[in-house]
Design an enzyme around this catalytic site. Structure first.
Site, PDB file in Angstrom:
ATOM      1  N   GLU A 293      14.965   1.211 -23.772  1.00 12.66           N
ATOM      2  CA  GLU A 293      16.345   1.229 -23.621  1.00 12.66           C
ATOM      3  C   GLU A 293      16.871   1.419 -22.115  1.00 12.66           C
ATOM      4  O   GLU A 293      17.538   2.540 -22.009  1.00 12.66           O
ATOM      5  CB  GLU A 293      17.075   2.051 -24.816  1.00 12.66           C
ATOM      6  CG  GLU A 293      16.372   3.347 -24.748  1.00 12.66           C
ATOM      7  CD  GLU A 293      16.974   4.312 -25.905  1.00 12.66           C
ATOM      8  OE1 GLU A 293      17.833   3.706 -26.806  1.00 12.66           O
ATOM      9  OE2 GLU A 293      16.829   5.367 -25.743  1.00 12.66           O
ATOM     10  N   PRO A 294      16.463   0.591 -21.099  1.00 10.37           N
ATOM     11  CA  PRO A 294      16.917   1.109 -19.969  1.00 10.37           C
ATOM     12  C   PRO A 294      18.367   0.664 -19.541  1.00 10.37           C
ATOM     13  O   PRO A 294      18.533  -0.496 -20.431  1.00 10.37           O
ATOM     14  CB  PRO A 294      15.987   0.240 -19.168  1.00 10.37           C
ATOM     15  CG  PRO A 294      15.535  -1.102 -20.042  1.00 10.37           C
ATOM     16  CD  PRO A 294      15.687  -0.244 -21.334  1.00 10.37           C
ATOM     17  N   TYR A 337      27.074  13.878  -8.496  1.00  5.85           N
ATOM     18  CA  TYR A 337      25.710  14.340  -7.975  1.00  5.85           C
ATOM     19  C   TYR A 337      25.182  14.215  -6.601  1.00  5.85           C
ATOM     20  O   TYR A 337      23.819  14.197  -6.333  1.00  5.85           O
ATOM     21  CB  TYR A 337      24.908  13.300  -8.795  1.00  5.85           C
ATOM     22  CG  TYR A 337      24.988  12.800 -10.173  1.00  5.85           C
ATOM     23  CD1 TYR A 337      24.995  13.835 -11.135  1.00  5.85           C
ATOM     24  CD2 TYR A 337      24.939  11.196 -10.653  1.00  5.85           C
ATOM     25  CE1 TYR A 337      25.162  13.278 -12.615  1.00  5.85           C
ATOM     26  CE2 TYR A 337      25.209  11.172 -11.987  1.00  5.85           C
ATOM     27  CZ  TYR A 337      25.351  12.031 -12.871  1.00  5.85           C
ATOM     28  OH  TYR A 337      25.488  11.643 -14.183  1.00  5.85           O
ATOM     29  N   CYS A 364      42.615  12.717  -3.930  1.00  9.69           N
ATOM     30  CA  CYS A 364      43.052  14.096  -3.721  1.00  9.69           C
ATOM     31  C   CYS A 364      41.895  14.931  -4.179  1.00  9.69           C
ATOM     32  O   CYS A 364      42.315  16.069  -4.913  1.00  9.69           O
ATOM     33  CB  CYS A 364      44.498  14.248  -4.020  1.00  9.69           C
ATOM     34  SG  CYS A 364      45.496  13.281  -3.548  1.00  9.69           S
ATOM     35  N   TYR A 393      26.774   3.147 -14.036  1.00  9.23           N
ATOM     36  CA  TYR A 393      27.446   4.427 -13.844  1.00  9.23           C
ATOM     37  C   TYR A 393      28.460   4.391 -12.940  1.00  9.23           C
ATOM     38  O   TYR A 393      28.725   5.505 -12.223  1.00  9.23           O
ATOM     39  CB  TYR A 393      26.379   5.588 -13.717  1.00  9.23           C
ATOM     40  CG  TYR A 393      25.442   5.688 -14.776  1.00  9.23           C
ATOM     41  CD1 TYR A 393      25.696   5.807 -15.966  1.00  9.23           C
ATOM     42  CD2 TYR A 393      23.999   5.278 -14.477  1.00  9.23           C
ATOM     43  CE1 TYR A 393      24.653   5.889 -17.101  1.00  9.23           C
ATOM     44  CE2 TYR A 393      23.235   5.286 -15.533  1.00  9.23           C
ATOM     45  CZ  TYR A 393      23.610   5.390 -16.878  1.00  9.23           C
ATOM     46  OH  TYR A 393      22.484   5.307 -17.836  1.00  9.23           O
TER      47      TYR A 393
HETATM   48  C1  LIG Z   1      21.140   7.398 -20.678  1.00  9.74           C
HETATM   49  C2  LIG Z   1      20.262   6.590 -21.675  1.00  9.74           C
HETATM   50  C3  LIG Z   1      19.411   5.823 -21.416  1.00  9.74           C
HETATM   51  C4  LIG Z   1      19.522   4.740 -20.258  1.00  9.74           C
HETATM   52  O1  LIG Z   1      18.932   5.648 -19.061  1.00  9.74           O
HETATM   53  P1  LIG Z   1      19.022   4.904 -17.846  1.00  9.74           P
HETATM   54  O2  LIG Z   1      18.487   6.096 -16.863  1.00  9.74           O
HETATM   55  O3  LIG Z   1      20.236   4.436 -17.416  1.00  9.74           O
HETATM   56  O4  LIG Z   1      17.997   3.755 -17.764  1.00  9.74           O
HETATM   57  C5  LIG Z   1      18.674   5.328 -22.521  1.00  9.74           C
HETATM   58  N1  LIG Z   1      18.501   6.165 -23.621  1.00  9.74           N
HETATM   59  C6  LIG Z   1      19.076   7.160 -23.860  1.00  9.74           C
HETATM   60  C7  LIG Z   1      19.056   7.810 -25.193  1.00  9.74           C
HETATM   61  C8  LIG Z   1      20.007   7.667 -23.006  1.00  9.74           C
HETATM   62  O5  LIG Z   1      20.817   8.625 -23.054  1.00  9.74           O
END
Ligand SMILES: *Cc1c(COP(=O)(O)O)cnc(C)c1O
Length: 443
Positions: A293-294, A337, A364, A393
């Site tokens: 899940e990228p 960050y 501001c 993001y």
């Molecule tokens: C944020 C998140 C992602 C995606 O992370 P990336 O760094 O944007 O690839 C995948 N899985 C979970 C559970 C997350 O919280």
């Protein structure tokens, strides 16, 4: 191993055109700024599809892979439609994200609902719209979801989110897999969860972990897989429980500046698949389906943000500041960050850099600095600044701080540009405000 799109700072279609301006997706960025105004989020469809292709090619040797895009990186209907058309599912974390991908036509059976404090309404929406998997994060949610499943007379398909106890070297706020994390079950709590699930309306398919974001080291994935497969084998032995899914999360990094050297999707796939085979053999389990899940690495490189340069200030014996018409409300990452970005002036992309300036936002807060000490050719008021790698993001974390309208977003492809998120208007900003009757006499 071949390069992949996440290893480039600029979108794949980024070039300088005959006018001497920067273009992306065949669209002149200076013209886009004139036509749609600035700040403007631009998403290059070719880059987005190219990243999806990289992931699919990289994992093509393993049959049981479910690619999902983590919506939180950037969630809009049009981008979701593009990603769904590449065969990806979605990792979602709120009713808003569920609803957006649903309305964009996503196959809901390929959607996984994740999060550490899902509300009753959100869980009900997920059940109603047929979300394929819910990743249960904690004991509270386990019993809540079981109650809901019972009341609906349904069996709900779940994964358990676990905390594998892996430290990865990234910013503290974007590390998630270490033991003292707000996310997921501790390894020592898995058995209690599994025992609870055994006589419930929940059907457990596997385990889920996510170790962090903007990750450059590949070894952490091998360690993570070892732990997930070890747990699968242990649960089989202890409970004769055949789990056949592991979700290894997202996290692959991207290249914001020249000093960032993220591995390619091919390197990541190689490490993941080798690690998987090693663990399968070591623990003697059947090959599971893996979920990835990228988020960032799918959408970041496809996005650029256009700003117009406005006022400037030379601090005597100090920095030279140039202010843009956006900043921390459309890109919170530098102030949150200390994130770094690369930028060029879109109307003079080939001129030699002649000075070092700092790009300040318009909001501001003293911390609203977009890029500290960047070398640019003589910046002038009215120049169009193109900041690269803003797909992830940025829009998804945008706010209306200082009561400023959120920017528009356009999708570019083959010299065509289409609005996919309209710019907010002043009336949009007050559209949710209500003045109580008793105050109206004063107006
Ligand atoms: C944020 C998140 C992602 C995606 O992370 P990336 O760094 O944007 O690839 C995948 N899985 C979970 C559970 C997350 O919280």
């Amino acid at each position: 191993m071949p390069n992949s799109t996440n290893q480039f700072i600029r979108p794949v279609t980024c070039t300088v055109n005959n006018q001497g301006n920067l273009e992306v997706g065949g669209c002149d960025l200076v013209e886009l700024a004139q036509k749609y105004g600035t700040p403007l989020y631009v998403v290059d469809e070719a880059t987005l599809r190219s990243v999806c292709m990289d992931y699919k090619c990289a994992f093509s040797s393993y049959e049981k892979v479910n690619m999902m895009y983590a919506s939180k990186a950037l969630c809009s209907m049009a981008t979701s439609a593009v990603i769904a058309s590449e065969g990806f599912g979605f990792d979602v974390v709120s009713a808003g994200e569920i609803y957006t991908v649903y309305k964009a036509g996503a196959d809901m059976s390929k959607v996984l609902f994740n999060g550490n404090n899902k509300s009753v309404d959100e869980l009900l929406l997920a059940l109603e719209l047929g979300v394929g998997r819910i990743s249960v994060d904690n004991f509270f949610e386990l019993s809540l979801l079981n109650e809901l499943a019972k009341s609906k007379n349904k069996t709900v398909d779940i994964l358990l989110r676990i905390t594998p106890g892996i430290e990865c070297h990234t910013h503290e706020y974007i590390q998630t897999g270490h033991l003292d994390s707000k996310f997921g079950f501790d390894l020592t709590q898995i058995d209690e969860a599994v025992e609870y699930i055994q006589d419930s309306n929940l059907k457990l398919h596997g385990l889920h972990a996510h170790i962090g974001s903007q990750i450059f080291e590949t070894k952490v994935y091998e360690d993570e897989i070892d732990i997930l497969i070890r747990e699968l084998a242990r649960l089989d032995e202890k409970y004769s429980l055949k789990l056949d899914e592991i979700n290894i999360g997202g996290g692959l990094g991207v290249k914001y500046t020249d000093s960032d050297l993220p591995p390619s999707t091919y390197e990541i796939a190689d490490v993941i698949l080798k690690g998987l085979n090693k663990a399968i053999e070591k623990y003697g389990v059947d090959a599971p389906t893996i979920f990835l899940e990228p988020g960032r690495s799918i959408i970041s490189t496809a996005g650029v943000t256009l700003y117009t340069l406005g006022s400037s200030k030379q601090v005597p014996n100090g920095r030279k500041y140039f202010a843009v018409d956006g900043g921390m409300a459309d890109n919170a990452r530098p102030s949150m960050y200390q994130a770094q970005y690369t930028a060029v002036i879109a109307n003079k992309p080939e001129e030699k850099a002649s000075q070092t300036v700092t790009i300040a936002g318009r909001f501001c807060e003293s911390g609203d600095i977009l890029i500290k000490d960047i070398s640019l050719p003589e910046p002038e008021e009215g120049d169009v600044l193109c900041v690269f790698n803003t797909g992830a993001y940025n829009y998804s974390m945008a706010s209306n701080y200082n009561r400023v309208e959120k920017p528009a977003m356009v999708l570019v492809n083959n010299s065509q540009s289409d609005i996919i998120v309209k710019r907010e208007s002043l009336d949009d900003l007050i559209s949710h405000d209500v003045i109580p009757d008793r105050l109206k006499t004063n107006v």
